[in-house]
Design a protein around this motif. Structure first.
Motif, PDB file in Angstrom:
ATOM      1  N   LEU A  76       0.799  -1.155   0.107  1.00 27.31           N
ATOM      2  CA  LEU A  76       0.113   0.165   0.011  1.00 27.31           C
ATOM      3  C   LEU A  76       0.957   1.342   0.034  1.00 27.31           C
ATOM      4  O   LEU A  76       0.547   2.169  -0.588  1.00 27.31           O
ATOM      5  N   GLY A  77       1.968   1.230   0.772  1.00 28.97           N
ATOM      6  CA  GLY A  77       2.854   2.342   0.651  1.00 28.97           C
ATOM      7  C   GLY A  77       3.353   2.849  -0.624  1.00 28.97           C
ATOM      8  O   GLY A  77       3.614   3.826  -1.043  1.00 28.97           O
ATOM      9  N   PHE A  78       3.735   1.708  -1.332  1.00 33.14           N
ATOM     10  CA  PHE A  78       4.261   2.011  -2.830  1.00 33.14           C
ATOM     11  C   PHE A  78       3.136   2.423  -3.577  1.00 33.14           C
ATOM     12  O   PHE A  78       3.520   3.298  -4.491  1.00 33.14           O
ATOM     13  N   ALA A  79       2.185   1.752  -3.636  1.00 27.13           N
ATOM     14  CA  ALA A  79       0.973   2.027  -4.375  1.00 27.13           C
ATOM     15  C   ALA A  79       0.460   3.578  -4.314  1.00 27.13           C
ATOM     16  O   ALA A  79       0.136   4.281  -5.050  1.00 27.13           O
ATOM     17  N   ILE A  80       0.573   4.107  -2.808  1.00 24.21           N
ATOM     18  CA  ILE A  80       0.464   5.531  -2.623  1.00 24.21           C
ATOM     19  C   ILE A  80       1.422   6.429  -3.241  1.00 24.21           C
ATOM     20  O   ILE A  80       1.028   7.398  -3.981  1.00 24.21           O
ATOM     21  N   PHE A  81       2.710   6.031  -3.119  1.00 21.43           N
ATOM     22  CA  PHE A  81       3.899   6.499  -3.491  1.00 21.43           C
ATOM     23  C   PHE A  81       3.575   6.776  -5.078  1.00 21.43           C
ATOM     24  O   PHE A  81       3.848   7.946  -5.667  1.00 21.43           O
ATOM     25  N   TYR A  82       3.145   5.576  -5.718  1.00 24.69           N
ATOM     26  CA  TYR A  82       3.174   5.555  -7.175  1.00 24.69           C
ATOM     27  C   TYR A  82       1.869   6.447  -7.698  1.00 24.69           C
ATOM     28  O   TYR A  82       2.305   7.276  -8.684  1.00 24.69           O
ATOM     29  N   VAL A  83       0.900   6.817  -7.053  1.00 21.07           N
ATOM     30  CA  VAL A  83      -0.130   7.560  -7.373  1.00 21.07           C
ATOM     31  C   VAL A  83       0.149   8.911  -7.295  1.00 21.07           C
ATOM     32  O   VAL A  83      -0.165   9.509  -7.984  1.00 21.07           O
ATOM     33  N   MET A  84       0.785   9.279  -5.936  1.00 22.07           N
ATOM     34  CA  MET A  84       1.135  10.664  -5.956  1.00 22.07           C
ATOM     35  C   MET A  84       2.124  11.099  -6.647  1.00 22.07           C
ATOM     36  O   MET A  84       2.078  12.229  -6.813  1.00 22.07           O
ATOM     37  N   ARG A  85       3.117  10.175  -7.148  1.00 23.75           N
ATOM     38  CA  ARG A  85       4.118  10.778  -8.159  1.00 23.75           C
ATOM     39  C   ARG A  85       3.385  11.077  -9.340  1.00 23.75           C
ATOM     40  O   ARG A  85       3.827  12.201 -10.035  1.00 23.75           O
ATOM     41  N   TYR A  86       2.599  10.181  -9.789  1.00 25.17           N
ATOM     42  CA  TYR A  86       1.980  10.447 -11.265  1.00 25.17           C
ATOM     43  C   TYR A  86       1.043  11.783 -10.996  1.00 25.17           C
ATOM     44  O   TYR A  86       1.024  12.798 -11.856  1.00 25.17           O
ATOM     45  N   ALA A  87       0.139  11.946  -9.922  1.00 29.55           N
ATOM     46  CA  ALA A  87      -0.557  13.093  -9.514  1.00 29.55           C
ATOM     47  C   ALA A  87       0.399  14.368  -9.572  1.00 29.55           C
ATOM     48  O   ALA A  87      -0.175  15.374 -10.127  1.00 29.55           O
ATOM     49  N   GLU A  88       1.586  14.361  -9.126  1.00 31.47           N
ATOM     50  CA  GLU A  88       2.263  15.837  -8.944  1.00 31.47           C
ATOM     51  C   GLU A  88       2.573  15.850 -10.293  1.00 31.47           C
ATOM     52  O   GLU A  88       2.804  17.077 -10.577  1.00 31.47           O
ATOM     53  N   LYS A  89       3.153  15.154 -11.108  1.00 30.32           N
ATOM     54  CA  LYS A  89       3.724  15.212 -12.322  1.00 30.32           C
ATOM     55  C   LYS A  89       2.560  15.931 -13.325  1.00 30.32           C
ATOM     56  O   LYS A  89       2.795  16.721 -14.002  1.00 30.32           O
ATOM     57  N   VAL A  90       1.256  15.263 -13.179  1.00 29.55           N
ATOM     58  CA  VAL A  90       0.237  16.060 -13.983  1.00 29.55           C
ATOM     59  C   VAL A  90      -0.103  17.343 -13.642  1.00 29.55           C
ATOM     60  O   VAL A  90      -0.481  18.123 -14.420  1.00 29.55           O
ATOM     61  N   LYS A  91      -0.013  17.684 -12.336  1.00 26.99           N
ATOM     62  CA  LYS A  91      -0.440  19.057 -11.691  1.00 26.99           C
ATOM     63  C   LYS A  91       0.564  19.936 -12.271  1.00 26.99           C
ATOM     64  O   LYS A  91       0.301  21.093 -12.521  1.00 26.99           O
TER      65      LYS A  91
END
Length: 491
Positions: free
Chosen positions: A203-218
């Motif tokens: 779950l920690g890795f999944a959260i990191f994965y989604v947050m990294r993508y979200a930050e890149k898009v923003k």
């Protein structure tokens, strides 16, 4: 004339077809038997011997699902009661209201919402297999994330990967861990430590994965995998009225506490060490109430926490269902109606358990099960527990695609795979964890899943773009799971 597209047959057809195939093999495969550890059904390695064959004919094939349902009636009833319990909880709107309240309080801090919401969805996935229930949250979350400068894929990832990772790391999920543990003849609490560790890591890795993508898009909207639909999605999701969520009233807060408490009691009920703990804590109280037959009897069962099985767990969820219904203000007829409708939603799962068990019945009656175990013992002798943990996980990956029903796959395979693991020195709970992890990871992207395709349809995300987004995580999950299973084999 257009050709008809091939459609995957239902789980019922697949499993009944397997019964037929297994019955045919009972005419070919020699029958055999093992000696067993006294007082258990655990076969002793090296004791296999050939016995007279007992091939299964047409009547045995037709009768197998009926016998299977009868043998697995405790698990099937548990599934139905869980369905009724979830039906009543969802009817109260407590879960929707709780998540809606979190979204409202974190408005303007959407980046913080990602780990919080993914953890909440994962908690639902790991405890009661939250999957179809997530569909209601896509229309609620997608406008919030798009309005905050992210994209629809970010919201889809939060919901689908949050709940999906929870299911993958099922700690006490009755539909995955519970059924598999039942047919492996171990407690659902066995292996809980390993599954909790998996939950934290994955779950920690999944959260990191989604947050990294979200930050890149923003930072750069052109980096979005759905950038070509940016304007169209903004108009579609932000042009209408905001979806209302139920109010988090005092009643709904209490219901959420009871909902969570029910699963906590279930966990205590199936963890072996809880038995001694509860004996120590409640012994004096129990003695005090011995003079009152009804109270003393009830408390005596409470003291037996740590020694529960499907019967006790079924009682727990049935009582919680009635309690939640009454707290919410439902009349007797409404409680019964909602409970029955919820149970009806999981009737298919209960039937699958019976049909799947029919496969094992045909194999056992034909003397084939022990022969397959013997072949497995011969093939896997010397591979060691770590190698077997990884081999069984890799075996379950294609099997999870061929048999998409988690309960069906557990019922079919556990009576064979769990003893095979023991022959290699591997604890049964690690085999159970390997099975549920393989099934869970495939459900993050399988096109036959209504949860996956439904969520993508609501988010207006094409399946190919979802694959592009999730594939690196999918591969990372497989690698990390094999490493954790190897660690579990040495614990």
């Amino acid at each position: 004339m257009a050709k008809k597209k091939f459609q995957m047959p239902t789980a019922y057809t697949i499993l009944f077809s397997i019964i037929i195939v297994v019955a045919v093999f009972t005419w070919i495969v020699p029958a055999g038997e093992y000696d067993y550890v006294e007082g258990t059904k655990q076969p002793i390695p090296g004791t296999y011997k050939v016995v007279d064959s007992n091939p299964q004919a047409l009547w045995e094939v037709i009768n197998a699902p009926i016998k299977g349902f009868y043998e697995a009636k405790d698990i099937a009833l548990f599934v139905l009661v869980i369905g009724g319990f979830l039906g009543i909880v969802m009817k109260t709107g407590a879960i929707d209201a709780g998540i809606g309240q979190v979204i409202k309080k974190l408005k303007g801090r959407e980046k913080v919402m990602i780990p919080i919401l993914m953890t909440i969805f994962a908690a639902g996935g790991t405890s009661f297999g939250m999957a179809e229930e997530t569909i209601a949250f896509y229309p609620l979350l997608i406008p919030v994330f798009i309005g905050a400068g992210y994209d629809a894929l970010t919201a889809v990832g939060v919901v689908m990967l949050g709940a999906g990772t929870g299911v993958l790391c099922s700690t006490v999920n009755p539909f995955a861990t519970g059924i598999a543990s039942g047919f492996a003849e171990i407690s659902i609490g066995d292996g809980l430590g390993l599954r909790l560790l998996m939950m934290v890591v994955l779950l920690g890795f999944a959260i990191f994965y989604v947050m990294r993508y979200a930050e890149k898009v923003k930072k750069d909207p052109t980096k979005s995998l759905v950038y070509d639909m940016k304007k169209e999605n903004e108009h579609h999701f932000l042009g209408g009225e905001e979806q209302e969520t139920p109010e988090l009233t005092g009643k709904r807060k209490l219901i959420l506490w009871i909902f969570g408490g029910t699963f906590i009691v279930m966990i205590l009920g199936v963890i072996p060490w809880a038995y001694k703990f509860n004996i120590t804590i409640f012994e004096d109280i129990n003695n005090f109430f011995q003079g009152l037959p009804l109270v003393g009897d009830l408390l005596g069962h409470t003291v037996a926490l740590g020694d529960w099985w499907f019967g006790e767990m079924t009682v727990l969820f049935m009582v919680s269902s009635v309690l939640i219904g009454k707290i919410y203000g439902m009349e007797e007829k409404e409680i019964v109606s909602v409970f029955v409708n919820g149970a009806r939603d999981l009737l298919g799962v209960a039937l699958i358990v019976g049909i799947s068990r029919g496969i094992t019945i045909v194999m056992n009656a034909g003397g084939m099960t022990n022969t397959v175990l013997y072949w497995g013992e011969q093939a896997l002798t010397g591979v060691g527990s770590t190698a077997f943990a990884i081999i069984s996980y890799l075996f379950y990956l294609p099997m999870s695609f061929l048999i998409p029903s988690t309960s069906g796959l557990a019922t079919l395979s556990m009576p064979i795979m769990a003893p095979l693991g023991e022959f290699s020195g591997l604890a049964k709970n690690v085999v159970v964890t390997g099975y549920q992890s393989a099934s869970g990871v495939l459900n993050l992207l399988t096109p036959t899943s209504a949860v996956v395709m439904g969520g993508l349809a609501i988010g207006r995300v094409s399946y190919t773009k979802w694959l592009k987004f999730v594939m690196p995580l999918f591969i990372a999950f497989i690698v990390m799971t094999m490493a954790l299973l190897a660690l579990g084999s040495m614990m």
